[in-house]
Design a protein around this motif. Structure first.
Motif: not given
Length: 314
Positions: A53-58, A226-234
């Motif tokens: 998981y990307p850190s912002p998503v986690f 806003p940072l989490a939306f830059r990454y694809q969630v597993p």
């Protein structure tokens, strides 16, 4: 003896100055040690379960769940969620500390992303080095020479726990010209300011953990959105929701316990003990995951015990 402000248990909830007894010190240290143990297990679980998981998503998923799992503590508490009369000051103070917390998290993750973990990690864990001068300079805190020595020893323990086989002082020697090191130092300074601020919130402002934790968790989740939306969630994140609930419980209850410690002790004492979470995490990693440098981890644990003992009897 230390003279600090602690919340009065009277109905008015005023703050009084008292001479801190040895039993009070020991209770505060016990809270700090327990929170370090829980945070250490949390760090291990985070490494074991959430590496994809990307850190912002986690952070977004975990901190969004924290207020929910913390609700039982809020309900059984006799304290009002927001004190009457100064609600704006309370909310603004907590949100300001939350913003600094977010800065610490983001600079740490950025440092790890652009630098080597074995290089960045020891530097990022020298938080108490910044806490002590901040608290002495800003709040006029006084520690005995033995307690100052204990803070130094406990800080060294955290540093050694994160050492991964290079020259012991190599990370610090390269710090002046290294961008990852500068980010790690900024992260450590931010978390030091957070620790000192928590002491002020818990003691001088008499804010309860049941107020601080839900507001802080929501603030972190909002800042990470806003940072989490830059990454694809597993794709399997829904199946991992039970694991996120467990992680959120670790965050909620470990933070509750450490805030109880901040109600009783100066940040310069609490911070090196709580940052001992790194020692717990790396020892678990060495035992369960067969990671290297196990002797260094045991040495760090020994230093931490010595440091805590010096603080206790100081």
């Amino acid at each position: 003896m230390l003279a600090i402000a602690v919340p009065d248990t009277s109905p008015k909830g005023t703050v009084i100055a008292v001479g801190q007894s040895l039993s009070t010190v020991n209770v505060g240290i016990a809270y700090a040690v327990l929170s370090a143990l829980i945070f250490g297990v949390y760090l291990f679980v985070m490494k074991r379960w959430f590496t994809e998981y990307p850190s912002p998503v986690f952070l977004l998923l975990t901190y969004s769940i924290v207020p929910i799992v913390y609700l039982p503590i809020v309900f059984v508490s006799n304290e009002p969620f927001l004190p009457a009369g100064n609600r704006i000051n309370v909310l603004s103070s907590i949100l300001a500390v939350t913003a600094v917390t977010a800065v610490g998290l983001l600079t740490l993750f950025r440092a790890i992303r652009v630098g080597e973990v074995s290089y960045v990690s020891p530097i990022s864990k020298i938080v108490p080095v910044f806490v002590l001068p901040l608290e002495v300079g800003l709040l006029g805190q006084h520690l005995s020479p033995l307690q100052v020595g204990g803070v130094v020893v406990a800080t060294a323990a955290v540093y050694v726990a994160n050492w991964q086989g290079t020259a012991l002082l190599a990370p610090l020697k390269r710090a002046r010209q290294s961008r990852p090191a500068q980010l790690a130092l900024l992260s450590a300074a931010a978390f030091a300011l957070v620790d000192v601020s928590k002491r002020v919130l818990m003691q001088e402002l008499a804010i309860e953990p049941t107020t601080y934790i839900p507001v802080m968790a929501v603030g972190i989740a909002v800042l990470m959105t806003p940072l989490a939306f830059r990454y694809q969630v597993p794709p399997g994140w829904r199946g991992d929701l039970p694991k996120f609930v467990v992680a959120a419980m670790f965050v909620a209850y470990a933070n509750h316990i450490v805030l109880l410690s901040f109600q009783l002790l100066p940040a310069s004492i609490v911070s090196p003990i709580v940052n001992g979470q790194a020692i717990v995490a790396v020892i678990l990693g060495a035992i369960v995951l067969d990671e290297a440098q196990f002797r260094a981890r045991l040495a760090a644990a020994g230093l931490a015990i010595v440091g805590i003992a010096m603080i206790s009897v100081g």
